[in-house]
Design a protein around this motif. Structure first.
Motif, PDB file in Angstrom:
ATOM      1  N   UNK A 372       0.847  -1.185   0.000  1.00 27.08           N
ATOM      2  CA  UNK A 372       0.000   0.000   0.000  1.00 27.08           C
ATOM      3  C   UNK A 372       0.886   1.239   0.000  1.00 27.08           C
ATOM      4  N   UNK A 373       0.541   2.214  -0.829  1.00 31.12           N
ATOM      5  CA  UNK A 373       1.411   3.377  -0.950  1.00 31.12           C
ATOM      6  C   UNK A 373       0.598   4.643  -1.220  1.00 31.12           C
ATOM      7  N   UNK A 374       1.291   5.692  -1.633  1.00 24.13           N
ATOM      8  CA  UNK A 374       0.664   6.978  -1.921  1.00 24.13           C
ATOM      9  C   UNK A 374       0.014   6.911  -3.293  1.00 24.13           C
ATOM     10  N   UNK A 375      -1.311   6.964  -3.323  1.00 26.40           N
ATOM     11  CA  UNK A 375      -2.037   6.833  -4.586  1.00 26.40           C
ATOM     12  C   UNK A 375      -2.507   8.198  -5.108  1.00 26.40           C
ATOM     13  N   UNK A 376      -1.518   9.076  -5.312  1.00 29.13           N
ATOM     14  CA  UNK A 376      -1.721  10.352  -5.973  1.00 29.13           C
ATOM     15  C   UNK A 376      -2.835  11.178  -5.344  1.00 29.13           C
ATOM     16  N   UNK A 377      -3.834  11.616  -6.089  1.00 28.89           N
ATOM     17  CA  UNK A 377      -4.844  12.518  -5.526  1.00 28.89           C
ATOM     18  C   UNK A 377      -5.632  11.857  -4.400  1.00 28.89           C
ATOM     19  N   UNK A 378      -5.647  10.524  -4.361  1.00 19.58           N
ATOM     20  CA  UNK A 378      -6.378   9.822  -3.306  1.00 19.58           C
ATOM     21  C   UNK A 378      -5.555   9.683  -2.026  1.00 19.58           C
ATOM     22  N   UNK A 379      -4.293  10.085  -2.055  1.00 15.05           N
ATOM     23  CA  UNK A 379      -3.438   9.961  -0.883  1.00 15.05           C
ATOM     24  C   UNK A 379      -3.286   8.516  -0.462  1.00 15.05           C
ATOM     25  N   UNK A 380      -3.456   8.284   0.833  1.00 14.69           N
ATOM     26  CA  UNK A 380      -3.320   6.926   1.366  1.00 14.69           C
ATOM     27  C   UNK A 380      -4.671   6.245   1.581  1.00 14.69           C
ATOM     28  N   UNK A 381      -5.700   6.797   0.941  1.00 17.80           N
ATOM     29  CA  UNK A 381      -7.052   6.271   1.136  1.00 17.80           C
ATOM     30  C   UNK A 381      -7.399   5.063   0.296  1.00 17.80           C
ATOM     31  N   UNK A 382      -6.584   4.755  -0.717  1.00 19.14           N
ATOM     32  CA  UNK A 382      -6.826   3.574  -1.548  1.00 19.14           C
ATOM     33  C   UNK A 382      -5.733   2.548  -1.305  1.00 19.14           C
ATOM     34  N   UNK A 383      -6.114   1.285  -1.234  1.00 22.13           N
ATOM     35  CA  UNK A 383      -5.163   0.211  -0.945  1.00 22.13           C
ATOM     36  C   UNK A 383      -5.108  -0.765  -2.116  1.00 22.13           C
ATOM     37  N   UNK A 384      -3.895  -0.951  -2.662  1.00 21.44           N
ATOM     38  CA  UNK A 384      -3.700  -1.891  -3.763  1.00 21.44           C
ATOM     39  C   UNK A 384      -2.555  -2.852  -3.506  1.00 21.44           C
ATOM     40  N   UNK A 385      -1.990  -2.842  -2.304  1.00 20.58           N
ATOM     41  CA  UNK A 385      -0.782  -3.602  -2.045  1.00 20.58           C
ATOM     42  C   UNK A 385      -0.993  -5.042  -1.620  1.00 20.58           C
ATOM     43  N   UNK A 386       0.044  -5.847  -1.888  1.00 20.87           N
ATOM     44  CA  UNK A 386       0.116  -7.209  -1.358  1.00 20.87           C
ATOM     45  C   UNK A 386       0.604  -7.205   0.085  1.00 20.87           C
ATOM     46  N   UNK A 387       1.133  -6.069   0.518  1.00 20.27           N
ATOM     47  CA  UNK A 387       1.545  -5.870   1.907  1.00 20.27           C
ATOM     48  C   UNK A 387       0.927  -4.574   2.410  1.00 20.27           C
ATOM     49  N   UNK A 388       0.582  -4.549   3.680  1.00 19.42           N
ATOM     50  CA  UNK A 388       0.167  -3.293   4.283  1.00 19.42           C
ATOM     51  C   UNK A 388       1.381  -2.643   4.931  1.00 19.42           C
ATOM     52  N   UNK A 389       1.318  -1.332   5.132  1.00 15.89           N
ATOM     53  CA  UNK A 389       2.441  -0.583   5.680  1.00 15.89           C
ATOM     54  C   UNK A 389       1.959   0.236   6.870  1.00 15.89           C
ATOM     55  N   UNK A 390       2.622   0.077   7.993  1.00 21.83           N
ATOM     56  CA  UNK A 390       2.312   0.880   9.172  1.00 21.83           C
ATOM     57  C   UNK A 390       2.744   2.313   8.891  1.00 21.83           C
ATOM     58  N   UNK A 391       1.842   3.257   8.993  1.00 25.52           N
ATOM     59  CA  UNK A 391       2.136   4.629   8.613  1.00 25.52           C
ATOM     60  C   UNK A 391       3.098   5.311   9.586  1.00 25.52           C
ATOM     61  N   UNK A 392       3.308   4.742  10.767  1.00 22.57           N
ATOM     62  CA  UNK A 392       4.229   5.328  11.741  1.00 22.57           C
ATOM     63  C   UNK A 392       5.595   4.657  11.703  1.00 22.57           C
ATOM     64  N   UNK A 393       5.600   3.318  11.688  1.00 17.32           N
ATOM     65  CA  UNK A 393       6.867   2.574  11.767  1.00 17.32           C
ATOM     66  C   UNK A 393       7.380   2.120  10.411  1.00 17.32           C
ATOM     67  N   UNK A 394       6.506   2.105   9.406  1.00 17.86           N
ATOM     68  CA  UNK A 394       6.800   1.639   8.043  1.00 17.86           C
ATOM     69  C   UNK A 394       7.067   0.138   7.974  1.00 17.86           C
ATOM     70  N   UNK A 395       6.643  -0.573   8.993  1.00 15.21           N
ATOM     71  CA  UNK A 395       6.748  -2.033   8.968  1.00 15.21           C
ATOM     72  C   UNK A 395       5.814  -2.563   7.883  1.00 15.21           C
ATOM     73  N   UNK A 396       6.336  -3.457   7.046  1.00 14.12           N
ATOM     74  CA  UNK A 396       5.559  -4.082   5.984  1.00 14.12           C
ATOM     75  C   UNK A 396       5.036  -5.430   6.480  1.00 14.12           C
ATOM     76  N   UNK A 397       3.751  -5.674   6.312  1.00  7.37           N
ATOM     77  CA  UNK A 397       3.139  -6.914   6.757  1.00  7.37           C
ATOM     78  C   UNK A 397       2.403  -7.560   5.592  1.00  7.37           C
ATOM     79  N   UNK A 398       2.722  -8.817   5.252  1.00  9.49           N
ATOM     80  CA  UNK A 398       2.059  -9.442   4.107  1.00  9.49           C
ATOM     81  C   UNK A 398       0.571  -9.660   4.361  1.00  9.49           C
ATOM     82  N   UNK A 399      -0.213  -9.482   3.306  1.00 10.18           N
ATOM     83  CA  UNK A 399      -1.636  -9.786   3.340  1.00 10.18           C
ATOM     84  C   UNK A 399      -1.831 -11.186   2.771  1.00 10.18           C
ATOM     85  N   UNK A 400      -2.998 -11.793   2.976  1.00 11.13           N
ATOM     86  CA  UNK A 400      -3.257 -13.101   2.377  1.00 11.13           C
ATOM     87  C   UNK A 400      -3.032 -13.126   0.861  1.00 11.13           C
TER      88      UNK A 400
END
Length: 416
Positions: A372-400
């Motif tokens: 999940x990353x910065x999706x331009x005009x939508x900011x961080x409101x849209x999720x397309x990643x295979x991993x989620x990202x903690x917005x504070x620590x930047x820890x990447x966690x795999x999704x199913x």
């Protein structure tokens, strides 16, 4: 029989796609960074540190390799490499060269995008792609990148979705968004005191054709610069391609959209080594316009019906229009519900293999996106990643969905 029971070609590229500005963070010399911070702005929030990917790039390459992938797409940020006009950053060139080496060391083909929407602040101050010298400036940058590490990359994508602004003009966006786009450009122009501050992914309708002319010339110049360094390197551009289908007998609206949104770029791509297809949805059209999804049909965050077969349809159309092989440079789903994404992957690839078995040459599939990353005009409101990202620590966690994609690729690559 599904794609899981059939085999893609042994040299098929399996990968993920990412982009510098959306992942790296603190891309402060770029046009988009500047536009995010003016008032008013069409961007819902600033990119800030994004996923802190400029610092954590080794971890990200390792994540991709850990999925068993054979390709990794990333972009070189022009704004980092040439932060001021004619001044080159060796640190940035070394940084991106190191990513290429790490990909190679981990058995992944580096697919390098030379411009993923963003450009240097100074380039936008020169009116971006409206500047007659823009193509030559872009080609000079491409040559510098090729000189630094072009001998080690596997595929070159000159620019990302130059047709996007025109495509977005066909979406039913609220009128205030159109007004904010214009206001953003006006604010950036006023703040810099230039004649016209212009971006490659925020445009006003009356300038779209002229900007597209500049981008088209930029692609041709970039291709020549890249080929001058390495004639054997596959070069192409990527396009945003919705699978536009016809409901009923009247194809006039669908065909008009194709003429406006895709035609010039597909004609241009006939001289390339491949066409990059970036598909996320299917939109049906009748003689009056787009047909909305029926009530109760599952939709993604863009409001389109979830349709795995859109990928195969978009790929088939792009190949028929160009006659060149296709590389799926992006495909995925914008959704906060990862169970939808996980269920979407295999039937999408099943449909892709169907069109390949029908004769469409496809070089590879790069899922958008690793995290999940910065999706331009939508900011961080849209999720397309295979991993989620903690917005504070930047820890990447795999999704199913990461596990689903990895298992599919493993079965294809190893037969296990």
């Amino acid at each position: 029989m599904t794609a899981a029971d059939r085999r893609f070609p042994s040299d098929f590229l399996w990968g993920v796609a990412s982009a510098g500005h959306q992942n790296e963070g603190n891309n402060s010399n770029s046009d988009t960074w500047f536009a995010e911070l003016v008032t008013p702005t069409v961007f819902s929030e600033p990119s800030g540190q994004a996923c802190n990917g400029y610092e954590l790039w080794r971890e990200d390459v390792a994540l991709a390799a850990g999925l068993g992938l054979t390709a990794y797409r990333f972009s070189v940020e022009w704004a980092r490499v040439e932060p001021s006009e004619g001044a080159w950053s060796q640190e940035a060139l070394d940084h991106y060269g190191a990513i290429v080496r790490e990909c190679r060391a981990r058995g992944m083909a580096p697919v390098v995008t030379f411009q993923h929407f963003t450009a240097p602040h100074w380039f936008a101050m020169r009116s971006g792609w409206l500047d007659p010298e823009a193509p030559a400036l872009f080609a000079r940058f491409c040559d510098k990148v090729m000189e630094a590490f072009g001998d080690r990359i596997a595929v070159a994508v000159t620019m990302n979705e130059p047709n996007l602004a025109r495509l977005l003009s066909w979406l039913e966006l609220p009128e205030f968004v159109r007004g904010l786009e214009r206001a953003t450009l006006e604010a950036a122009t006023a703040a810099t005191g230039v004649a016209a501050y212009r971006l490659g992914n925020v445009m006003v309708p009356e300038e779209m054709d002229a900007i597209a002319d500049g981008m088209e010339a930029g692609h041709v110049a970039a291709r020549a610069a890249i080929k001058a360094r390495r004639a054997d390197l596959p070069v192409g551009l990527s396009l945003a391609v919705i699978d536009d289908v016809v409901v009923g007998d009247d194809a006039s609206v669908r065909d008009r959209k194709r003429a406006e949104v895709y035609e010039r770029w597909l004609e241009l791509a006939r001289d390339d080594d491949f066409i990059g297809v970036q598909n996320y949805e299917r939109v049906p059209y009748d003689g009056n316009g787009a047909v909305p999804p029926a009530e109760g049909v599952p939709v993604n965050q863009m409001g389109s019906a979830i349709e795995p077969l859109s990928l195969g349809g978009a790929v088939r159309y792009a190949h028929e229009a160009t006659g060149v092989p296709v590389l799926v440079t992006e495909h995925g789903m914008s959704t906060a519900d990862d169970t939808e994404r996980a269920a979407f992957i295999e039937p999408s690839l099943d449909g892709l293999l169907d069109v390949m078995e029908a004769g469409v040459p496809v070089l590879g599939y790069l899922h958008w996106t690793l995290m999940d990353n910065f999706e331009w005009v939508f900011g961080y409101g849209h999720q397309l990643g295979l991993h989620e990202v903690d917005r504070e620590t930047f820890v990447r966690t795999p999704k199913p969905s990461a596990g689903v994609y990895a298992a599919f690729v493993k079965a294809q690559v190893t037969g296990a």
